[in-house]
Design an enzyme around this catalytic site. Sequence first.
Site, PDB file in Angstrom:
ATOM      1  CG  ASP A  50      -0.349   0.013   2.519  1.00  0.00           C
ATOM      2  OD1 ASP A  50       0.886  -0.109   2.592  1.00  0.00           O
ATOM      3  OD2 ASP A  50      -1.064   0.162   3.532  1.00  0.00           O
ATOM      4  CG  ASP A  90       0.136  -4.052   2.044  1.00  0.00           C
ATOM      5  OD1 ASP A  90      -0.245  -4.721   3.020  1.00  0.00           O
ATOM      6  OD2 ASP A  90       0.959  -3.125   2.128  1.00  0.00           O
ATOM      7  CE  LYS A 120       2.720  -5.805   4.005  1.00  0.00           C
ATOM      8  NZ  LYS A 120       2.241  -4.751   4.924  1.00  0.00           N
ATOM      9  CD  GLU A 122       0.224  -1.416   7.930  1.00  0.00           C
ATOM     10  OE1 GLU A 122      -0.110  -0.627   8.842  1.00  0.00           O
ATOM     11  OE2 GLU A 122       0.759  -1.046   6.869  1.00  0.00           O
ATOM     12  CD  GLU A 189       7.668  -0.432   7.818  1.00  0.00           C
ATOM     13  OE1 GLU A 189       6.716  -1.129   7.419  1.00  0.00           O
ATOM     14  OE2 GLU A 189       7.914   0.718   7.384  1.00  0.00           O
TER      15      GLU A 189
HETATM   16  O1  KIV Z   1       3.369  -1.318   1.755  1.00  0.00           O
HETATM   17  C1  KIV Z   1       4.548  -1.689   1.777  1.00  0.00           C
HETATM   18  O2  KIV Z   1       5.313  -1.445   0.847  1.00  0.00           O
HETATM   19  C2  KIV Z   1       4.998  -2.444   2.937  1.00  0.00           C
HETATM   20  C3  KIV Z   1       6.447  -2.737   3.046  1.00  0.00           C
HETATM   21  C4  KIV Z   1       7.177  -1.540   3.496  1.00  0.00           C
HETATM   22  C5  KIV Z   1       6.707  -3.910   3.912  1.00  0.00           C
HETATM   23  O3  KIV Z   1       4.209  -2.769   3.773  1.00  0.00           O
END
Ligand code: KIV
Length: 324
Positions: A50, A90, A120, A122, A189
């Site tokens: 994202d 994401d 993914k 968070e 991160e």
């Molecule tokens: O959105 C993204 O690019 C990420 C990475 C920094 C792991 O979550």
Amino acid sequence: MSTPPRGKLTLPKLAEMKDRGEKIVMVTAYDAPGARFAEDAGVDVVLVGDTAAMVVLGYDGTTVPVTMDEMLFLTRTVVRSARRPIVVGDMPFGSYQVSDEAAVENAIRFFKEAGADAVKLEGAGPSLSRVRAIVQAGIPVMGHVGLTPQSATMLGGFKTQGKTAEAAVQLIEHALALEEAGCFAVVLEAVPAPVAAEITQRLRVPTIGIGAGPECDGQVLVYHDLLGLTEGHLPRFVKRYASLSREIRDALENYAEEVRSGAFPEEQHSYEMPAEELELFESSIRSPSTSRKSAQATKTSSTAANAQSPAPRSEPPLRKTSSP
Ligand code: KIV
């Protein structure tokens, strides 16, 4: 259950890489060329992050505004060109915060409409039940703890996480809880290296670090950061492997200068026609019958044009193409 295409890296193979101590390479990508470059470089996991909000869509310092539809569009373009790597979509802010049901629905869109191999999301805490629900629906999930940009405001900005003993212990608990909930890997991160090393040792699933030191099972960087396409301040954990924005600016300035001076296009950039056809063409446009027809056509079109615009239009001069 569908079988992955030949040559595709699978999740069990990713887990085996951790067991063998083989580093996992992950990079973000947002379009077909980026995915192709990552594929050709032998990257293992491509994340359609994202971060697209900032590096592609032009939002300043926030990942929050990117929408599901935008993420699906970008993920589709990546999936078309990344064959071997595992492609992770994401989940953008707002796509999984409201309820387990909404999270599953949106994860299904990534899986079904965009062709992602996994998603993914968070955080731990409320995200844990989302992870369980999505995994139960048959979609692999990658976790993400430490600095979680979608909640940067709550975390007090883009800051290193787990810097106190108490916060570090909590980070370990969050990572373990994500593994327990069914994540096949966890991104760490902006976490102190010793804390990330401890998490990596305790987890059975791979950890992928970004600003989390060398002991993680793999590393991820944002495509635009590592290639030097991002301008301005970059986090300390970014290493630039190229300076593409300088090259692109130079190339565009050069192009603009050559167009203005007439240096481009040159002979090799222009098309020709056989000499006899050119001769025929020239004589046919000068013959009285063609001239009459073209004069008639000019008259008709200028009458139509005059109806809208009072200024008379002159015919563009005919130019002979240069021969080699
Ligand atoms: O959105 C993204 O690019 C990420 C990475 C920094 C792991 O979550």
